[in-house]
Scaffold this motif. Structure first.
Motif, PDB file in Angstrom:
ATOM      1  N   SER A 185      12.430  -1.145  61.621  1.00 15.46           N
ATOM      2  CA  SER A 185      12.302   0.086  62.398  1.00 15.46           C
ATOM      3  C   SER A 185      11.623   1.185  61.601  1.00 15.46           C
ATOM      4  O   SER A 185      10.847   1.981  62.154  1.00 15.46           O
ATOM      5  CB  SER A 185      13.690   0.552  62.861  1.00 15.46           C
ATOM      6  OG  SER A 185      14.296  -0.418  63.680  1.00 15.46           O
ATOM      7  N   SER A 224       7.345   1.728  60.450  1.00 19.75           N
ATOM      8  CA  SER A 224       6.377   2.653  61.045  1.00 19.75           C
ATOM      9  C   SER A 224       6.370   3.993  60.319  1.00 19.75           C
ATOM     10  O   SER A 224       5.331   4.666  60.246  1.00 19.75           O
ATOM     11  CB  SER A 224       6.695   2.867  62.527  1.00 19.75           C
ATOM     12  OG  SER A 224       8.030   3.323  62.692  1.00 19.75           O
ATOM     13  N   ASN A 230       4.209   3.466  57.356  1.00 22.78           N
ATOM     14  CA  ASN A 230       2.803   3.470  57.773  1.00 22.78           C
ATOM     15  C   ASN A 230       2.322   4.894  58.053  1.00 22.78           C
ATOM     16  O   ASN A 230       1.191   5.264  57.708  1.00 22.78           O
ATOM     17  CB  ASN A 230       2.627   2.606  59.021  1.00 22.78           C
ATOM     18  CG  ASN A 230       2.930   1.144  58.754  1.00 22.78           C
ATOM     19  OD1 ASN A 230       2.833   0.676  57.622  1.00 22.78           O
ATOM     20  ND2 ASN A 230       3.312   0.416  59.788  1.00 22.78           N
ATOM     21  N   SER A 273      -2.662   6.859  66.949  1.00 22.12           N
ATOM     22  CA  SER A 273      -1.693   7.104  68.024  1.00 22.12           C
ATOM     23  C   SER A 273      -0.904   5.857  68.415  1.00 22.12           C
ATOM     24  O   SER A 273       0.034   5.939  69.209  1.00 22.12           O
ATOM     25  CB  SER A 273      -2.415   7.648  69.259  1.00 22.12           C
ATOM     26  OG  SER A 273      -3.387   6.722  69.714  1.00 22.12           O
ATOM     27  N   ASP A 274      -1.292   4.696  67.859  1.00 19.52           N
ATOM     28  CA  ASP A 274      -0.584   3.449  68.161  1.00 19.52           C
ATOM     29  C   ASP A 274       0.655   3.355  67.280  1.00 19.52           C
ATOM     30  O   ASP A 274       0.716   2.612  66.303  1.00 19.52           O
ATOM     31  CB  ASP A 274      -1.508   2.248  67.935  1.00 19.52           C
ATOM     32  CG  ASP A 274      -0.861   0.943  68.394  1.00 19.52           C
ATOM     33  OD1 ASP A 274       0.136   1.016  69.144  1.00 19.52           O
ATOM     34  OD2 ASP A 274      -1.334  -0.132  67.995  1.00 19.52           O
ATOM     35  N   THR A 275       1.663   4.141  67.607  1.00 20.43           N
ATOM     36  CA  THR A 275       2.909   4.208  66.853  1.00 20.43           C
ATOM     37  C   THR A 275       4.078   3.988  67.808  1.00 20.43           C
ATOM     38  O   THR A 275       3.896   3.996  69.032  1.00 20.43           O
ATOM     39  CB  THR A 275       3.052   5.584  66.184  1.00 20.43           C
ATOM     40  OG1 THR A 275       2.968   6.611  67.193  1.00 20.43           O
ATOM     41  CG2 THR A 275       1.965   5.813  65.137  1.00 20.43           C
ATOM     42  N   PRO A 276       5.291   3.775  67.285  1.00 20.40           N
ATOM     43  CA  PRO A 276       6.452   3.645  68.176  1.00 20.40           C
ATOM     44  C   PRO A 276       6.613   4.862  69.083  1.00 20.40           C
ATOM     45  O   PRO A 276       6.179   5.972  68.740  1.00 20.40           O
ATOM     46  CB  PRO A 276       7.625   3.510  67.192  1.00 20.40           C
ATOM     47  CG  PRO A 276       7.023   2.928  65.973  1.00 20.40           C
ATOM     48  CD  PRO A 276       5.641   3.509  65.882  1.00 20.40           C
ATOM     49  N   GLU A 277       7.227   4.647  70.204  1.00 21.15           N
ATOM     50  CA  GLU A 277       7.344   5.688  71.221  1.00 21.15           C
ATOM     51  C   GLU A 277       8.029   6.937  70.683  1.00 21.15           C
ATOM     52  O   GLU A 277       7.691   8.058  71.072  1.00 21.15           O
ATOM     53  CB  GLU A 277       8.126   5.128  72.417  1.00 21.15           C
ATOM     54  CG  GLU A 277       8.241   6.082  73.577  1.00 21.15           C
ATOM     55  CD  GLU A 277       8.964   5.453  74.757  1.00 21.15           C
ATOM     56  OE1 GLU A 277       9.205   6.154  75.745  1.00 21.15           O
ATOM     57  OE2 GLU A 277       9.277   4.245  74.674  1.00 21.15           O
ATOM     58  N   GLU A 278       9.005   6.768  69.763  1.00 17.34           N
ATOM     59  CA  GLU A 278       9.738   7.917  69.240  1.00 17.34           C
ATOM     60  C   GLU A 278       8.860   8.812  68.374  1.00 17.34           C
ATOM     61  O   GLU A 278       9.142  10.014  68.236  1.00 17.34           O
ATOM     62  CB  GLU A 278      10.945   7.450  68.423  1.00 17.34           C
ATOM     63  CG  GLU A 278      12.058   6.797  69.216  1.00 17.34           C
ATOM     64  CD  GLU A 278      11.734   5.373  69.644  1.00 17.34           C
ATOM     65  OE1 GLU A 278      12.463   4.808  70.467  1.00 17.34           O
ATOM     66  OE2 GLU A 278      10.729   4.822  69.138  1.00 17.34           O
ATOM     67  N   PHE A 279       7.793   8.258  67.751  1.00 20.64           N
ATOM     68  CA  PHE A 279       6.944   9.032  66.864  1.00 20.64           C
ATOM     69  C   PHE A 279       5.669   9.525  67.552  1.00 20.64           C
ATOM     70  O   PHE A 279       4.912  10.290  66.954  1.00 20.64           O
ATOM     71  CB  PHE A 279       6.559   8.195  65.640  1.00 20.64           C
ATOM     72  CG  PHE A 279       7.718   7.895  64.731  1.00 20.64           C
ATOM     73  CD1 PHE A 279       8.249   8.874  63.930  1.00 20.64           C
ATOM     74  CD2 PHE A 279       8.278   6.626  64.696  1.00 20.64           C
ATOM     75  CE1 PHE A 279       9.309   8.609  63.095  1.00 20.64           C
ATOM     76  CE2 PHE A 279       9.346   6.351  63.872  1.00 20.64           C
ATOM     77  CZ  PHE A 279       9.871   7.341  63.059  1.00 20.64           C
ATOM     78  N   ARG A 280       5.412   9.085  68.772  1.00 21.56           N
ATOM     79  CA  ARG A 280       4.171   9.483  69.440  1.00 21.56           C
ATOM     80  C   ARG A 280       4.078  10.989  69.669  1.00 21.56           C
ATOM     81  O   ARG A 280       3.008  11.579  69.464  1.00 21.56           O
ATOM     82  CB  ARG A 280       4.045   8.735  70.770  1.00 21.56           C
ATOM     83  CG  ARG A 280       3.658   7.270  70.585  1.00 21.56           C
ATOM     84  CD  ARG A 280       3.621   6.517  71.893  1.00 21.56           C
ATOM     85  NE  ARG A 280       3.458   5.081  71.669  1.00 21.56           N
ATOM     86  CZ  ARG A 280       3.585   4.176  72.604  1.00 21.56           C
ATOM     87  NH1 ARG A 280       3.863   4.550  73.845  1.00 21.56           N
ATOM     88  NH2 ARG A 280       3.435   2.888  72.321  1.00 21.56           N
TER      89      ARG A 280
END
Length: 446
Positions: A185, A188, A191, A209-216
């Motif tokens: 988890s 990311s 990264n 922008s291709d990151t987990p939804e929580e970090f977008r």
């Protein structure tokens, strides 16, 4: 939880929360398992003892109370590990001799129900019995069936121990899974940290922008901030270029005049020089105003109703022969996503323009509809022909050269509105004057 500092380490915080919680839950499950196992075993024994008492009762009724006909003791002991005792009147019968000291007192007691006794000194330390009293003619019959609980307890303990071993193994696997889940988890985050370092070192221009939804949302806001900085830099360079281009020629002309030693400066020449310097001053002032425009920014907002009332009050003192009116259903505390200085420039320019050209009445309307946030100013002045409406808002374009100004007011309005992703529409008002309609999006869009 105040004792968990999430600002130091998310991984540590998750481990501090999840590991003790997993251990506690597994321990609670083990305790509950023991309690349920004990309850199930007790319920099972009670059902068996009750059924066997019913069986003995049936046998006694068939034998008309003859105890000698009972020969089930060995069978009970060998198969069900049960012993029983029967009293019919004054006659007594014990299926097993070693149970006689324990069951004899129970035959003399009255009542039907379950009994649990312990005897630490005897061969049978813990036993469970079911006693039932009934009448057979004139004789009182008492039946007691008992079971040694030591064997059941031993089986329960063994099962409970194996449950603890399996639970410990499962707990170890659960801890491993939790650790792996946390690492995956938070990969990311690592990264994102690497991307930020690359951004700082100039190896990339934007975050992926291709990151987990929580970090977008975070990545989106950072990219918006970078876009804002780039836009401000571009605007600053554009302003400097415009300023350099606009003042270079008049400054050169003034310098040439001043450097002519033999040329006499008459009053007309002095007025021309003053006009040139006034134009330069106006250009500097307007470019400085443009540099102060913030544009769309997250976290910035203004109260349009409050600012509109303040501007109307001020312009009402400036144009005493004009009636300024505000039409709105918005509350005073309602805020729009536009920086206060920018809103002040937009409203101030269009209201001042309407005050200059209006005959007697200027109306400002503020509302929110499906199109977005709407500001609309109408006056009852001479207006503009529809053929020339498209030229309004062009920098330096003045439809009346006799009026004071540099032709930048409506151009500034259009420039500010464009930065917020909105648009300006010029039209003829119902009273024949000019109507300026400004629409802004209802959310920040950089």
């Amino acid at each position: 939880m105040p004792w968990i500092d999430l600002n130091r380490s998310i991984r540590r915080a998750l481990l501090i929360v999840l590991l003790p919680a997993s251990i506690a839950l597994m321990g609670a499950a083990w305790v509950i398992h023991g309690a349920l196992l004990e309850r199930m075993a007790r319920s099972f024994v009670e059902d068996r003892l009750r059924e066997e008492v019913s069986f003995l009762k049936h046998r006694i009724n068939q034998a008309d109370g003859s105890i000698n006909a009972l020969s089930t003791g060995d069978y009970f002991e060998a198969v069900f590990h049960h012993a029983f005792a029967v009293r019919v009147g004054s006659q007594r019968y014990f299926s097993l001799a070693r149970w006689k000291p324990l069951l004899a007192p129970l035959l003399e007691e009255n009542g039907t129900g379950f009994i649990r006794r312990t005897d630490s000194d005897g061969a049978i330390s813990d036993y469970f019995a079911y006693r039932e009293n009934f009448k057979l003619g004139e004789r009182e019959v008492v039946i007691v069936v008992a079971e040694d609980l030591s064997r059941i307890d031993a089986s329960q303990r063994e099962l409970h121990i194996w449950t603890a071993v399996v639970s410990a193994v499962l707990l170890g696997l659960l801890v491993l899974v939790i650790w792996m889940a946390i690492r995956l988890s938070l990969a990311s985050v690592t990264n994102l940290q690497t991307a930020l370092k690359q951004l700082q070192q100039g190896e990339r221009e934007r975050l992926d922008s291709d990151t987990p939804e929580e970090f977008r949302p975070l990545v989106h806001q950072l990219n918006q901030l970078l876009d804002t900085l780039d836009q401000r830099l571009a605007r600053s360079r554009e302003a400097l270029a415009n300023l350099s281009h606009s003042v270079k020629t008049p400054i050169t002309a003034v310098r040439q005049v001043l450097e002519e030693r033999d040329q006499h400066l008459d009053w007309g020449t002095r007025q021309q020089l003053a006009q040139r310097l006034s134009d330069i001053d106006g250009q500097l002032e307007n470019e400085m105003r443009r540099s102060r425009f913030a544009g769309a920014q997250a976290g910035k907002g203004a109260a349009p109703v409050t600012q509109a009332r303040e501007l109307i009050w001020m312009l009402g003192r400036l144009y005493l022969d004009k009636d300024f009116e505000l039409e709105t259903a918005l509350a005073d505390e309602r805020r729009w996503p536009i920086e206060e200085y920018d809103l002040n420039e937009v409203l101030g320019n269009i209201l001042d323009n309407a005050g200059k050209w209006g005959a007697s009445r200027v109306v400002l309307s503020l509302r929110e509809d499906k199109a977005g946030l709407v500001m609309e100013v109408s006056d009852d002045g001479p207006g503009v022909t529809r053929e020339r409406l498209s030229t309004l808002g062009t920098r330096g374009q003045r439809l009346d050269e006799q009026a004071p100004g540099h032709g930048l007011g409506l151009a500034i309005v259009r420039d500010v509105v464009r930065r917020y992703g909105g648009w300006v529409v010029f039209d003829c008002s119902e009273s024949g004057g000019l109507q300026v309609r400004i629409v802004l999006p209802d959310r920040v869009s950089l």
